[in-house]
Design an enzyme around this catalytic site. Structure first.
Site, mmCIF file in Angstrom:
data_model
loop_
_atom_site.group_PDB
_atom_site.id
_atom_site.type_symbol
_atom_site.label_atom_id
_atom_site.label_comp_id
_atom_site.label_asym_id
_atom_site.label_seq_id
_atom_site.Cartn_x
_atom_site.Cartn_y
_atom_site.Cartn_z
ATOM 1 N N THR A 27 24.090 41.263 42.080
ATOM 2 C CA THR A 27 24.509 40.097 42.848
ATOM 3 C C THR A 27 25.705 39.453 42.157
ATOM 4 O OG1 THR A 27 23.019 38.629 41.642
ATOM 5 C CG2 THR A 27 22.173 39.616 43.653
ATOM 6 N N ALA A 60 22.241 39.354 37.243
ATOM 7 C CA ALA A 60 22.499 37.949 37.566
ATOM 8 C C ALA A 60 23.730 37.500 36.789
ATOM 9 C CB ALA A 60 21.293 37.095 37.211
ATOM 10 N N VAL A 86 21.900 40.354 32.461
ATOM 11 C CA VAL A 86 22.927 39.318 32.531
ATOM 12 C C VAL A 86 24.290 39.955 32.777
ATOM 13 C CG1 VAL A 86 24.068 37.426 31.319
ATOM 14 C CG2 VAL A 86 21.603 37.789 31.031
ATOM 15 N N LYS A 87 24.914 39.538 33.845
ATOM 16 C CA LYS A 87 26.198 40.090 34.259
ATOM 17 C C LYS A 87 27.318 39.240 33.663
ATOM 18 C CE LYS A 87 27.951 42.038 38.622
ATOM 19 N NZ LYS A 87 27.773 41.958 40.092
ATOM 20 N N VAL A 88 28.195 39.880 32.889
ATOM 21 C CA VAL A 88 29.218 39.186 32.112
ATOM 22 C C VAL A 88 30.587 39.785 32.440
ATOM 23 C CG1 VAL A 88 29.987 38.624 29.769
ATOM 24 C CG2 VAL A 88 27.540 38.806 30.257
#
Length: 218
Positions: A27, A60, A86-88
């Site tokens: 997402t 996310a 965790v999307k970075v």
């Protein structure tokens, strides 16, 4: 190859999961906005709702662009559920944050990757996934699939465990070519996954079987 669905729509996620082939969800803020999800608490609750549907791997994305902000947001996201990745973003501070998250056993997805050099940095920092955006590269005249191949080769050369997550997958041929090249994961809209079901000879063959059965049984 793992199949992730790129959406924040709960109905689409359920449909893909019920099909029996879904391995995860990606997402981003744009996809959240598309579903009318806004406000911190609503976003957190929506991520939890997604986690309640799937078995693992819910990417996310942090909104912050500075190192400390990414750490604060990423740690909060990771607390939602063990399924969260965790999307970075691929930036200097993003790489630093990935290194810190890795040391804290928080899985990460390094997003907005457009070169093999960026992918190499992400792997060295310990990213769980790296997301090259092949469709967006194609849009500006570069070969996104060639980039997938370069990254796979580099990771194989040095034994990096970072998984290549092909993003911005626009159609069935993108998906199949990523599988041929060796991408570990493809994330795409639901329609790209379900389009794999379709072939005119399947439809024709099924229609013939049913017709023959009806004829044989009066």
């Amino acid at each position: 190859m793992k199949f992730f669905i790129d959406t924040a729509n709960l109905d689409e996620i359920r449909e893909a999961y019920d099909l029996g082939v879904l391995d995860g969800v990606t997402t981003n803020p744009s996809l959240m906005a598309k579903e009318g999800i806004s406000g911190h608490d609503n976003v957190i609750a929506h991520y939890k709702a997604i986690c309640d549907i799937v078995d693992d791997n819910v990417s996310a994305e942090v909104i912050a662009t500075d190192y400390e902000g990414m750490l604060k947001e990423g740690r909060e996201l990771a607390q939602i559920d063990d399924k969260i990745v965790v999307k970075v973003p691929m930036t200097k501070d993003g790489i630093k944050a990935i290194k810190t998250f890795t040391a804290e056993d928080i899985r990460t997805n390094c997003t907005l990757v457009f070169s093999a050099g960026q992918a190499l940095l992400a792997a060295k920092a310990g990213a769980s996934y790296v997301s090259p955006f092949i469709g967006r590269l194609d849009d500006i005249g570069f070969d996104g699939l060639e980039l997938i191949g370069q990254i796979c080769q580099i990771y194989d050369n040095y034994g990096y465990t970072t998984e290549v997550l092909a993003a911005s997958v626009r159609h069935t041929m993108h998906l199949l070519q990523c599988a041929e090249i060796g991408a570990d994961v493809a994330t795409c809209p639901l329609k790209v996954i379900t389009s794999l079901l379709n072939h005119p000879l399947t439809d024709k063959g099924l229609a013939q079987f049913l017709a023959d059965h009806a004829k044989a049984n009066g």
